[in-house]
Design an enzyme around this catalytic site. Sequence first.
Site, PDB file in Angstrom:
ATOM      1  N   TYR A 132       0.827  -1.210   0.000  1.00 48.98           N
ATOM      2  CA  TYR A 132       0.000   0.000   0.000  1.00 48.98           C
ATOM      3  C   TYR A 132       0.858   1.255   0.000  1.00 48.98           C
ATOM      4  O   TYR A 132       1.877   1.305   0.701  1.00 48.98           O
ATOM      5  CB  TYR A 132      -0.898   0.023   1.253  1.00 48.98           C
ATOM      6  CG  TYR A 132      -1.765   1.255   1.281  1.00 48.98           C
ATOM      7  CD1 TYR A 132      -2.954   1.283   0.561  1.00 48.98           C
ATOM      8  CD2 TYR A 132      -1.375   2.390   1.970  1.00 48.98           C
ATOM      9  CE1 TYR A 132      -3.726   2.433   0.536  1.00 48.98           C
ATOM     10  CE2 TYR A 132      -2.148   3.539   1.956  1.00 48.98           C
ATOM     11  CZ  TYR A 132      -3.333   3.553   1.231  1.00 48.98           C
ATOM     12  OH  TYR A 132      -4.095   4.688   1.206  1.00 48.98           O
ATOM     13  N   TRP A 138       1.456   5.570  -1.759  1.00 44.41           N
ATOM     14  CA  TRP A 138       1.225   6.585  -2.777  1.00 44.41           C
ATOM     15  C   TRP A 138       2.303   6.676  -3.849  1.00 44.41           C
ATOM     16  O   TRP A 138       2.087   7.323  -4.872  1.00 44.41           O
ATOM     17  CB  TRP A 138       1.043   7.934  -2.108  1.00 44.41           C
ATOM     18  CG  TRP A 138      -0.378   8.207  -1.787  1.00 44.41           C
ATOM     19  CD1 TRP A 138      -1.177   7.522  -0.914  1.00 44.41           C
ATOM     20  CD2 TRP A 138      -1.180   9.250  -2.342  1.00 44.41           C
ATOM     21  NE1 TRP A 138      -2.431   8.080  -0.890  1.00 44.41           N
ATOM     22  CE2 TRP A 138      -2.455   9.149  -1.747  1.00 44.41           C
ATOM     23  CE3 TRP A 138      -0.943  10.270  -3.256  1.00 44.41           C
ATOM     24  CZ2 TRP A 138      -3.498  10.020  -2.056  1.00 44.41           C
ATOM     25  CZ3 TRP A 138      -1.981  11.142  -3.562  1.00 44.41           C
ATOM     26  CH2 TRP A 138      -3.242  11.004  -2.965  1.00 44.41           C
TER      27      TRP A 138
HETATM   28  N1  LIG Z   1      -1.759   8.410  12.393  1.00 46.34           N
HETATM   29  C1  LIG Z   1      -2.153   8.483  11.121  1.00 46.34           C
HETATM   30  N2  LIG Z   1      -1.669   7.609  10.215  1.00 46.34           N
HETATM   31  C2  LIG Z   1      -2.054   7.690   8.920  1.00 46.34           C
HETATM   32  C3  LIG Z   1      -2.977   8.678   8.504  1.00 46.34           C
HETATM   33  C4  LIG Z   1      -3.499   9.561   9.487  1.00 46.34           C
HETATM   34  O1  LIG Z   1      -4.334  10.432   9.192  1.00 46.34           O
HETATM   35  N3  LIG Z   1      -3.054   9.445  10.772  1.00 46.34           N
HETATM   36  N4  LIG Z   1      -3.362   8.743   7.179  1.00 46.34           N
HETATM   37  C5  LIG Z   1      -3.290   7.523   6.397  1.00 46.34           C
HETATM   38  C6  LIG Z   1      -3.469   7.779   4.972  1.00 46.34           C
HETATM   39  S1  LIG Z   1      -4.889   8.611   4.516  1.00 46.34           S
HETATM   40  C7  LIG Z   1      -2.613   7.331   4.039  1.00 46.34           C
HETATM   41  S2  LIG Z   1      -3.053   7.455   2.380  1.00 46.34           S
HETATM   42  C8  LIG Z   1      -1.340   6.673   4.383  1.00 46.34           C
HETATM   43  C9  LIG Z   1      -0.179   7.083   3.471  1.00 46.34           C
HETATM   44  O2  LIG Z   1       0.849   6.169   3.581  1.00 46.34           O
HETATM   45  P1  LIG Z   1       1.882   5.919   2.367  1.00 46.34           P
HETATM   46  O3  LIG Z   1       1.217   6.178   1.059  1.00 46.34           O
HETATM   47  O4  LIG Z   1       2.494   4.594   2.577  1.00 46.34           O
HETATM   48  O5  LIG Z   1       2.934   7.073   2.646  1.00 46.34           O
HETATM   49  P2  LIG Z   1       3.999   7.742   1.674  1.00 46.34           P
HETATM   50  O6  LIG Z   1       4.938   8.487   2.553  1.00 46.34           O
HETATM   51  O7  LIG Z   1       3.321   8.517   0.609  1.00 46.34           O
HETATM   52  O8  LIG Z   1       4.763   6.486   1.054  1.00 46.34           O
HETATM   53  C10 LIG Z   1       5.182   6.435  -0.261  1.00 46.34           C
HETATM   54  C11 LIG Z   1       6.588   5.848  -0.322  1.00 46.34           C
HETATM   55  O9  LIG Z   1       6.923   5.631  -1.685  1.00 46.34           O
HETATM   56  C12 LIG Z   1       8.253   6.075  -1.910  1.00 46.34           C
HETATM   57  N5  LIG Z   1       8.376   6.405  -3.342  1.00 46.34           N
HETATM   58  C13 LIG Z   1       8.126   7.569  -3.979  1.00 46.34           C
HETATM   59  N6  LIG Z   1       8.312   7.436  -5.308  1.00 46.34           N
HETATM   60  C14 LIG Z   1       8.678   6.149  -5.518  1.00 46.34           C
HETATM   61  C15 LIG Z   1       8.994   5.397  -6.699  1.00 46.34           C
HETATM   62  O10 LIG Z   1       8.990   5.877  -7.833  1.00 46.34           O
HETATM   63  N7  LIG Z   1       9.311   4.078  -6.523  1.00 46.34           N
HETATM   64  C16 LIG Z   1       9.339   3.494  -5.296  1.00 46.34           C
HETATM   65  N8  LIG Z   1       9.668   2.197  -5.216  1.00 46.34           N
HETATM   66  N9  LIG Z   1       9.062   4.198  -4.172  1.00 46.34           N
HETATM   67  C17 LIG Z   1       8.715   5.492  -4.289  1.00 46.34           C
HETATM   68  C18 LIG Z   1       8.434   7.242  -0.986  1.00 46.34           C
HETATM   69  O11 LIG Z   1       9.812   7.497  -0.743  1.00 46.34           O
HETATM   70  C19 LIG Z   1       7.648   6.777   0.253  1.00 46.34           C
HETATM   71  O12 LIG Z   1       8.459   6.073   1.146  1.00 46.34           O
HETATM   72  O13 LIG Z   1      -0.996   6.980   5.744  1.00 46.34           O
HETATM   73  C20 LIG Z   1      -2.053   6.664   6.650  1.00 46.34           C
HETATM   74  N10 LIG Z   1      -1.564   6.795   8.011  1.00 46.34           N
HETATM   75  N1  LIG Z   2      -0.518  18.394   2.405  1.00 45.99           N
HETATM   76  C1  LIG Z   2      -1.036  17.162   2.373  1.00 45.99           C
HETATM   77  N2  LIG Z   2      -2.245  16.970   1.804  1.00 45.99           N
HETATM   78  C2  LIG Z   2      -2.777  15.721   1.765  1.00 45.99           C
HETATM   79  C3  LIG Z   2      -2.094  14.602   2.292  1.00 45.99           C
HETATM   80  C4  LIG Z   2      -0.818  14.839   2.915  1.00 45.99           C
HETATM   81  O1  LIG Z   2      -0.152  13.921   3.424  1.00 45.99           O
HETATM   82  N3  LIG Z   2      -0.335  16.124   2.926  1.00 45.99           N
HETATM   83  N4  LIG Z   2      -2.636  13.339   2.194  1.00 45.99           N
HETATM   84  C5  LIG Z   2      -3.706  13.126   1.228  1.00 45.99           C
HETATM   85  C6  LIG Z   2      -4.458  11.901   1.540  1.00 45.99           C
HETATM   86  S1  LIG Z   2      -3.778  10.404   1.120  1.00 45.99           S
HETATM   87  C7  LIG Z   2      -5.692  11.917   2.088  1.00 45.99           C
HETATM   88  S2  LIG Z   2      -6.528  10.461   2.357  1.00 45.99           S
HETATM   89  C8  LIG Z   2      -6.350  13.177   2.421  1.00 45.99           C
HETATM   90  C9  LIG Z   2      -6.954  13.081   3.809  1.00 45.99           C
HETATM   91  O2  LIG Z   2      -7.798  14.124   4.055  1.00 45.99           O
HETATM   92  P1  LIG Z   2      -8.476  14.217   5.491  1.00 45.99           P
HETATM   93  O3  LIG Z   2      -8.867  12.888   5.936  1.00 45.99           O
HETATM   94  O4  LIG Z   2      -9.511  15.244   5.402  1.00 45.99           O
HETATM   95  O5  LIG Z   2      -7.206  14.694   6.322  1.00 45.99           O
HETATM   96  P2  LIG Z   2      -6.854  15.007   7.828  1.00 45.99           P
HETATM   97  O6  LIG Z   2      -5.866  16.108   7.725  1.00 45.99           O
HETATM   98  O7  LIG Z   2      -6.450  13.768   8.541  1.00 45.99           O
HETATM   99  O8  LIG Z   2      -8.193  15.475   8.502  1.00 45.99           O
HETATM  100  C10 LIG Z   2      -8.874  16.675   8.194  1.00 45.99           C
HETATM  101  C11 LIG Z   2      -9.255  17.351   9.474  1.00 45.99           C
HETATM  102  O9  LIG Z   2     -10.227  16.583  10.189  1.00 45.99           O
HETATM  103  C12 LIG Z   2     -10.164  16.994  11.546  1.00 45.99           C
HETATM  104  N5  LIG Z   2     -10.606  15.916  12.405  1.00 45.99           N
HETATM  105  C13 LIG Z   2      -9.899  14.878  12.892  1.00 45.99           C
HETATM  106  N6  LIG Z   2     -10.685  14.087  13.662  1.00 45.99           N
HETATM  107  C14 LIG Z   2     -11.907  14.651  13.650  1.00 45.99           C
HETATM  108  C15 LIG Z   2     -13.162  14.302  14.239  1.00 45.99           C
HETATM  109  O10 LIG Z   2     -13.300  13.312  14.937  1.00 45.99           O
HETATM  110  N7  LIG Z   2     -14.224  15.106  13.956  1.00 45.99           N
HETATM  111  C16 LIG Z   2     -14.109  16.205  13.167  1.00 45.99           C
HETATM  112  N8  LIG Z   2     -15.209  16.899  12.912  1.00 45.99           N
HETATM  113  N9  LIG Z   2     -12.944  16.579  12.638  1.00 45.99           N
HETATM  114  C17 LIG Z   2     -11.867  15.801  12.864  1.00 45.99           C
HETATM  115  C18 LIG Z   2      -8.719  17.339  11.812  1.00 45.99           C
HETATM  116  O11 LIG Z   2      -8.658  18.552  12.563  1.00 45.99           O
HETATM  117  C19 LIG Z   2      -8.105  17.440  10.449  1.00 45.99           C
HETATM  118  O12 LIG Z   2      -7.353  18.626  10.224  1.00 45.99           O
HETATM  119  O13 LIG Z   2      -5.432  14.252   2.413  1.00 45.99           O
HETATM  120  C20 LIG Z   2      -4.673  14.290   1.202  1.00 45.99           C
HETATM  121  N10 LIG Z   2      -3.999  15.556   1.170  1.00 45.99           N
HETATM  122 MO   LIG Z   3      -4.932   8.762   2.152  1.00 45.43          MO
END
Ligand SMILES: Nc1nc2c(c(=O)[nH]1)N[C@H]1C(S)=C(S)[C@@H](COP(=O)(O)OP(=O)(O)OC[C@H]3O[C@@H](n4cnc5c(=O)[nH]c(N)nc54)[C@H](O)[C@@H]3O)O[C@H]1N2
Ligand SMILES: Nc1nc2c(c(=O)[nH]1)N[C@H]1C(S)=C(S)[C@@H](COP(=O)(O)OP(=O)(O)OC[C@H]3O[C@@H](n4cnc5c(=O)[nH]c(N)nc54)[C@H](O)[C@@H]3O)O[C@H]1N2
Ligand SMILES: [Mo]
Length: 766
Positions: free
Chosen positions: A114, A116
């Site tokens: 899993y 990005w």
């Molecule tokens: N506590 C907490 N944990 C969370 C979340 C949260 O809100 N709170 N959010 C969750 C969410 S929404 C998501 S989507 C996940 C994201 O979790 P991930 O998608 O696993 O996080 P990334 O850091 O984007 O990991 C991408 C990796 O790919 C590598 N990479 C980039 N380009 C390439 C390439 O061309 N080839 C290869 N082989 N590698 C490459 C980067 O160096 C990086 O290590 O985290 C989740 N975890």
């Molecule tokens: N810059 C940046 N942008 C991103 C990403 C990133 O890593 N960096 N990740 C991308 C990815 S993979 C995803 S999935 C999206 C995720 O998008 P979201 O899921 O919307 O991301 P978060 O920043 O975890 O949460 C948004 C807000 O929800 C609020 N929140 C948390 N818990 C609660 C709750 O229980 N109730 C309410 N009402 N609010 C709450 C927090 O204050 C937080 O700032 O973002 C994407 N965009």
């Molecule tokens: Mo995500």
Amino acid sequence: MKDLDRKPITNSHWGTYWVDIEDGRVSGLEPFEADPDPSPIGQNIIGVLDDPLRITAPHVRKSWLEHGPGAHGERRGEDPFVEVSWDEVNQLIADELERVRKTHGNSAIYAGSYGWASAGRFHHAQGQLKRFLNCIGGYTKSVNTYSFAAAEVVVPHVLGDFRAFLDRMTAWESIAEACDLFVAFGGVPLKNGQITQGGTGAHVQKAGLLAAHAVGTRFVNVSPLRSDVLDEVGAEWLALRPSTDAALMLGLAHTILSEGLHDRAFLERYTVGFDRWAAYLTGESDGVAKSADWAAEITEIPADTIRDLARRMAKGRTMISVAYALTRQDHGEQPYWAGIALAAMLGQIGLPGGGVGFGYSAMNHTGLNRRQVPYAAFPQGQNPVRDYIPVARITDMLENPGGEVDYNGRRLTYPDIRLVWWAGGNPFHHHQDLNRMRKAWAKPETIIANEWCWNALARHADIVLPCTTPLERSDTAMSPKDPYLTMMDKVMEPVGEARDDHEIFRGIAARMGVEEAFTEGRSPEDWQRWLYDVSRQAAARGGVELPGFEELREAGWHRVPEPDEPTVMMKAFRDDPEGRPLKTPSGKIEIFSETIAGFGYDDCPGHPAWIEPLEWLGGATRAAPLHMISNQPKTKLHSQIDHGKVSRADRVQGREPLLMHPEDAAARGLSDGQIVRIFNGRGACFAGLRISEDIRPGVIQMATGAWYDPDGETCLHGNPNALTPDKGTSRLAQGPIAHSCLVEVEAAADVPALKITRPPMIEKRA
Ligand SMILES: Nc1nc2c(c(=O)[nH]1)N[C@H]1C(S)=C(S)[C@@H](COP(=O)(O)OP(=O)(O)OC[C@H]3O[C@@H](n4cnc5c(=O)[nH]c(N)nc54)[C@H](O)[C@@H]3O)O[C@H]1N2
Ligand SMILES: Nc1nc2c(c(=O)[nH]1)N[C@H]1C(S)=C(S)[C@@H](COP(=O)(O)OP(=O)(O)OC[C@H]3O[C@@H](n4cnc5c(=O)[nH]c(N)nc54)[C@H](O)[C@@H]3O)O[C@H]1N2
Ligand SMILES: [Mo]
């Protein structure tokens, strides 16, 4: 690269840039002229492409190299590495894959992988990995995401689909045209709108929000964080207790029902099961009325505020936006289902500017008015292995081979995993309770990672394969979520011995006799042209003219024009519910789902409900009195390029910042700028304190993304997943619940230096 008159261009999940080169090195990124709100995230790459944290050659963990697969798995992350040649590593991997397949079968290979990765239609790391493994008999996969697993599973039961609606969210133009009140559960966080998976041309979220505000749309920010809606729009701030949105929605629904403000005709024509839910709202079914007073106790939003909001929602055109974040909490299915049911009561689903929306500004593509172009993806082939897990159940799987887990009406058995392969994701970023995961991670015999920099994933692997970054290879960005098509030019040679993921797998495929099956005789450029031609033909069938490949290459980019009318989600269904039914069993919106009720899950009944979360302020203890929100970082995407300059500039004494209300800081004798220790029964991490009134008392916020730097059970750097709980949202979706997490904070006494800022120990071959 050579015969172009223009400057090189690149695209990424966070934006498009023109690239400046000096003496063969990338010296700057210029904003893209079509982007009104360019993201600073791109600048992270400057200076790190060839810094000491770059992985420049294949590496093997010393114990594994000397003693073979399975040797001292518990030393992953501590053992030194040994540099090896590509020839040697390819043979080691080919032999190990043969061994695992012969002895344990292909289901013993876990390649959910899993994550990005990077933008680019061809050089998509997971796609390359999965195609390669499918050439040798397949692998155990994962389903759903960390982003919104709970919604991905529950919403199809309610609306017949989820992803299709995400791509057809009511456009910002329609909101400006018709929306009076925009109620944002989880806010409209512009920090997140910097991102679109697969490439971003123009950032539109800020303009969309401001345009709606300018014509009078009022915003309500339901969130523990004030900054979740841009200051300029003057949103009303309802700082509820985290993980209680479902209760607030029930309180709103109860008020609307008891005051007769619901749209009976809409409910009758377009939904099923409202009566069953109404009996729950009134308390007829369980003896508890879900009144505004009831909701006030749970959410700590005053009952009068809830009643007043309910009346205002029923009065004009209202958009209910539910942030993705609300799925990443215990019972994260409920806010989605309740939000849809609440919108159904208002009867505005399918009307301009009203109804329900999922995650405005969670990504740049939410509400971005665009045509759907079905671009081709690199074909992955067929995976003969039937085993799969819900993605966030990885630790459970590794801990418990042969164990069973409920998922969406099925009962799955965990396979016995011997080999794990990650390419383009970072489980040491994304998974919860990393101390627990690290112990389970010691079990497989072999762990392989394709990475370009020495992050925690690379350090915890046995075999590290150095990959290129997008600037070291040619590709095209063609995201169906963005109207821009862009060349991604190769601007420099690969650093050290780094190879493209495709080339990495081709090398191993050659050793295993499947090179022809893997490449089909095509070079990367042949594949890119093939992908483009197939996409262009598909676009033409949908009435979209794309330029020829050479023309695109010369210009660098192309924009697909937007549709004439702004998209309104579910308009087709509203206009013709019999002719365009939903893909639910009833063809209608299922406020009560017989299917889900039939599963008999106590943690996900047949209608939206409030179920107390595992951890929340209502269950706070003396040992863990604070609720920690670990949201997305504004200075980067997840853990990507955390060692870059934009990310580092936002640190407090080198540690991840932690936001805390002044009352909570005073109660603990803490002051702004000091290093603190966050802890609970699962682990601890350091952070740099920032005191602010923009957060609700009792809640602290620390962004995800700091590279995990474990010292025993403590992350030195500030990765919140050292603390978060690892449990499924419910037996329905089994999604992650990072946002439901209780902790305590204290002044840090001894603060060891970071280890993650230097490469791991690497020994030369004896
Ligand atoms: N506590 C907490 N944990 C969370 C979340 C949260 O809100 N709170 N959010 C969750 C969410 S929404 C998501 S989507 C996940 C994201 O979790 P991930 O998608 O696993 O996080 P990334 O850091 O984007 O990991 C991408 C990796 O790919 C590598 N990479 C980039 N380009 C390439 C390439 O061309 N080839 C290869 N082989 N590698 C490459 C980067 O160096 C990086 O290590 O985290 C989740 N975890
Ligand atoms: N810059 C940046 N942008 C991103 C990403 C990133 O890593 N960096 N990740 C991308 C990815 S993979 C995803 S999935 C999206 C995720 O998008 P979201 O899921 O919307 O991301 P978060 O920043 O975890 O949460 C948004 C807000 O929800 C609020 N929140 C948390 N818990 C609660 C709750 O229980 N109730 C309410 N009402 N609010 C709450 C927090 O204050 C937080 O700032 O973002 C994407 N965009
Ligand atoms: Mo995500």
